[in-house]
Design a protein around this motif. Structure first.
Motif, PDB file in Angstrom:
ATOM      1  N   LEU A   1      51.247  46.636  40.662  1.00  0.00           N
ATOM      2  CA  LEU A   1      50.172  46.631  39.545  1.00  0.00           C
ATOM      3  C   LEU A   1      49.689  47.966  39.513  1.00  0.00           C
ATOM      4  O   LEU A   1      49.213  48.447  38.307  1.00  0.00           O
ATOM      5  CB  LEU A   1      48.883  46.001  40.209  1.00  0.00           C
ATOM      6  CG  LEU A   1      49.118  44.481  40.023  1.00  0.00           C
ATOM      7  CD1 LEU A   1      47.822  43.493  40.628  1.00  0.00           C
ATOM      8  CD2 LEU A   1      49.541  43.751  38.792  1.00  0.00           C
TER       9      LEU A   1
ATOM     10  N   MET B   1      49.188  50.012  35.839  1.00  0.00           N
ATOM     11  CA  MET B   1      48.048  50.604  35.223  1.00  0.00           C
ATOM     12  C   MET B   1      48.362  51.947  34.535  1.00  0.00           C
ATOM     13  O   MET B   1      47.546  52.345  33.903  1.00  0.00           O
ATOM     14  CB  MET B   1      47.119  50.745  36.477  1.00  0.00           C
ATOM     15  CG  MET B   1      46.451  49.389  36.888  1.00  0.00           C
ATOM     16  SD  MET B   1      45.370  49.770  38.393  1.00  0.00           S
ATOM     17  CE  MET B   1      43.951  50.518  37.759  1.00  0.00           C
TER      18      MET B   1
ATOM     19  N   ASP C   1      49.966  40.932  31.870  1.00  0.00           N
ATOM     20  CA  ASP C   1      50.773  40.253  32.873  1.00  0.00           C
ATOM     21  C   ASP C   1      52.279  40.473  32.494  1.00  0.00           C
ATOM     22  O   ASP C   1      52.693  40.113  31.412  1.00  0.00           O
ATOM     23  CB  ASP C   1      50.365  38.903  33.300  1.00  0.00           C
ATOM     24  CG  ASP C   1      50.746  38.471  34.768  1.00  0.00           C
ATOM     25  OD1 ASP C   1      50.043  38.282  35.583  1.00  0.00           O
ATOM     26  OD2 ASP C   1      52.164  38.258  34.850  1.00  0.00           O
TER      27      ASP C   1
ATOM     28  N   LEU D   1      45.258  40.921  32.910  1.00  0.00           N
ATOM     29  CA  LEU D   1      44.838  41.370  34.250  1.00  0.00           C
ATOM     30  C   LEU D   1      43.768  42.505  33.871  1.00  0.00           C
ATOM     31  O   LEU D   1      44.123  43.567  33.370  1.00  0.00           O
ATOM     32  CB  LEU D   1      45.703  41.772  35.178  1.00  0.00           C
ATOM     33  CG  LEU D   1      46.985  40.884  35.391  1.00  0.00           C
ATOM     34  CD1 LEU D   1      48.139  41.357  36.459  1.00  0.00           C
ATOM     35  CD2 LEU D   1      46.567  39.474  35.994  1.00  0.00           C
TER      36      LEU D   1
ATOM     37  N   LEU E   1      41.732  45.363  36.102  1.00  0.00           N
ATOM     38  CA  LEU E   1      41.641  46.205  37.211  1.00  0.00           C
ATOM     39  C   LEU E   1      40.482  46.920  37.250  1.00  0.00           C
ATOM     40  O   LEU E   1      40.672  47.836  36.353  1.00  0.00           O
ATOM     41  CB  LEU E   1      43.297  46.560  37.624  1.00  0.00           C
ATOM     42  CG  LEU E   1      44.232  45.677  37.592  1.00  0.00           C
ATOM     43  CD1 LEU E   1      45.350  45.830  36.242  1.00  0.00           C
ATOM     44  CD2 LEU E   1      45.149  45.820  38.701  1.00  0.00           C
TER      45      LEU E   1
ATOM     46  N   TYR F   1      40.246  34.603  39.697  1.00  0.00           N
ATOM     47  CA  TYR F   1      40.936  35.375  40.898  1.00  0.00           C
ATOM     48  C   TYR F   1      41.746  34.396  41.613  1.00  0.00           C
ATOM     49  O   TYR F   1      41.278  33.113  41.915  1.00  0.00           O
ATOM     50  CB  TYR F   1      39.933  36.053  41.902  1.00  0.00           C
ATOM     51  CG  TYR F   1      39.390  37.169  41.146  1.00  0.00           C
ATOM     52  CD1 TYR F   1      39.662  38.554  41.203  1.00  0.00           C
ATOM     53  CD2 TYR F   1      38.033  36.916  40.553  1.00  0.00           C
ATOM     54  CE1 TYR F   1      38.934  39.564  40.515  1.00  0.00           C
ATOM     55  CE2 TYR F   1      37.124  38.016  40.037  1.00  0.00           C
ATOM     56  CZ  TYR F   1      37.407  39.200  40.103  1.00  0.00           C
ATOM     57  OH  TYR F   1      36.838  40.142  39.284  1.00  0.00           O
TER      58      TYR F   1
ATOM     59  N   HIS G   1      45.576  45.072  45.041  1.00  0.00           N
ATOM     60  CA  HIS G   1      44.891  45.790  44.119  1.00  0.00           C
ATOM     61  C   HIS G   1      44.111  44.637  43.406  1.00  0.00           C
ATOM     62  O   HIS G   1      44.788  43.736  42.537  1.00  0.00           O
ATOM     63  CB  HIS G   1      45.491  46.719  43.158  1.00  0.00           C
ATOM     64  CG  HIS G   1      44.478  47.662  42.393  1.00  0.00           C
ATOM     65  ND1 HIS G   1      44.578  48.853  42.950  1.00  0.00           N
ATOM     66  CD2 HIS G   1      43.683  47.411  41.618  1.00  0.00           C
ATOM     67  CE1 HIS G   1      43.833  49.547  42.188  1.00  0.00           C
ATOM     68  NE2 HIS G   1      43.000  48.785  41.511  1.00  0.00           N
TER      69      HIS G   1
ATOM     70  N   HIS H   1      42.667  42.191  41.172  1.00  0.00           N
ATOM     71  CA  HIS H   1      42.688  41.710  39.765  1.00  0.00           C
ATOM     72  C   HIS H   1      42.375  40.667  39.180  1.00  0.00           C
ATOM     73  O   HIS H   1      42.371  39.560  40.002  1.00  0.00           O
ATOM     74  CB  HIS H   1      44.244  42.139  39.200  1.00  0.00           C
ATOM     75  CG  HIS H   1      45.192  41.101  40.292  1.00  0.00           C
ATOM     76  ND1 HIS H   1      45.466  41.458  41.412  1.00  0.00           N
ATOM     77  CD2 HIS H   1      45.902  39.965  40.114  1.00  0.00           C
ATOM     78  CE1 HIS H   1      46.200  40.439  42.137  1.00  0.00           C
ATOM     79  NE2 HIS H   1      46.487  39.537  41.077  1.00  0.00           N
TER      80      HIS H   1
ATOM     81  N   HIS I   1      42.527  37.444  36.485  1.00  0.00           N
ATOM     82  CA  HIS I   1      43.155  37.021  35.530  1.00  0.00           C
ATOM     83  C   HIS I   1      42.469  36.658  34.247  1.00  0.00           C
ATOM     84  O   HIS I   1      41.445  36.083  34.521  1.00  0.00           O
ATOM     85  CB  HIS I   1      44.166  35.642  35.984  1.00  0.00           C
ATOM     86  CG  HIS I   1      44.995  35.978  37.189  1.00  0.00           C
ATOM     87  ND1 HIS I   1      46.296  36.291  36.841  1.00  0.00           N
ATOM     88  CD2 HIS I   1      44.934  36.330  38.371  1.00  0.00           C
ATOM     89  CE1 HIS I   1      47.034  36.433  38.169  1.00  0.00           C
ATOM     90  NE2 HIS I   1      46.291  36.555  39.024  1.00  0.00           N
TER      91      HIS I   1
END
Length: 187
Positions: free
Chosen positions: A12, A16, A34, A44, A46, A89, A97, A99, A101
């Motif tokens: 992830l 990013m 995703d 996602l 983050l 989640y 990390h 994230h 959903h």
DNA sequence: GTTCTAGAAC
DNA sequence: GTTCTAGAAC
């Protein structure tokens, strides 16, 4: 390059910084598609701040969690305002990390292949963002029964709309496309 | 998290 | 014989 930085569980972090994956960003969060979407729309959200998982979240992060949810709701509405979405989640995530959903409830995707996939989004293994925030407010931290969660992943395949059980993933998938998920909005 | 594939299930 | 699942991956 540090040891393990190329491990799959760190994927992830790479996404990013991948312009092709990022759909939106601000000073606090990055939103990506995703890589293996389990529904028509699957994002996602983050935090830029490096938070490994829910266990390391404290009351100091409450405004961040609320911002994550707000940004998730925005991207969902922008992507498709007719479909029902959930925001939450995984209780025991595989990827490092933090994230959240953002996933439309059609679950119509060739990447959804296994019982684990299905149960991770349709059982209590999927924890709504609102419930995470509530728990942090009340208890100051997030806790979960890891053993129980891993057992939930092995549950029988059950339709998230009508509750009907199925023996195999293909039969479940053939069934769920018949539900009109646009009618479930606000339900 | 996914890929691969042996062998269970049908 | 084909479909489908479940566990290893050094």
């Amino acid at each position: 390059m540090a040891k393990n930085s190329g491990h799959w569980s760190q994927g992830l972090l790479a996404s990013m910084n991948d312009a092709a994956a990022v759909v939106d960003a601000d000073d606090r969060v990055v939103i990506i598609k995703d890589k293996y979407p389990k529904a028509l729309f699957h994002f996602l959200v983050l935090p830029r701040q490096k938070i490994p998982n829910l266990k390391s979240v404290t009351k100091n992060d409450l405004s961040l969690l609320e911002h994550i949810q707000k940004k998730g709701e925005e991207i969902a509405h922008r992507a498709n305002s007719e479909l029902k979405f959930r925001f939450g989640y995984h209780a025991v995530p595989s990827m490092s990390h933090l994230h959240m959903h953002v996933i439309s409830q059609d679950f119509n995707s060739p990447c959804l292949k296994t019982k684990k996939h299905w149960n991770s989004f349709t059982t209590e293994y999927f924890v709504d963002s609102k419930d995470v925030i509530r728990q942090i407010k009340v208890k100051g931290q997030f806790s979960t029964d890891t053993q129980r969660m891993n057992e939930l992943l092995k549950s029988d395949l059950r339709c998230h709309v009508c509750g009907k059980c199925f023996a195999t993933i293909p039969s479940l998938k053939a069934h769920i496309v018949m539900h009109d998920v646009t009618k479930l909005k606000d339900s």
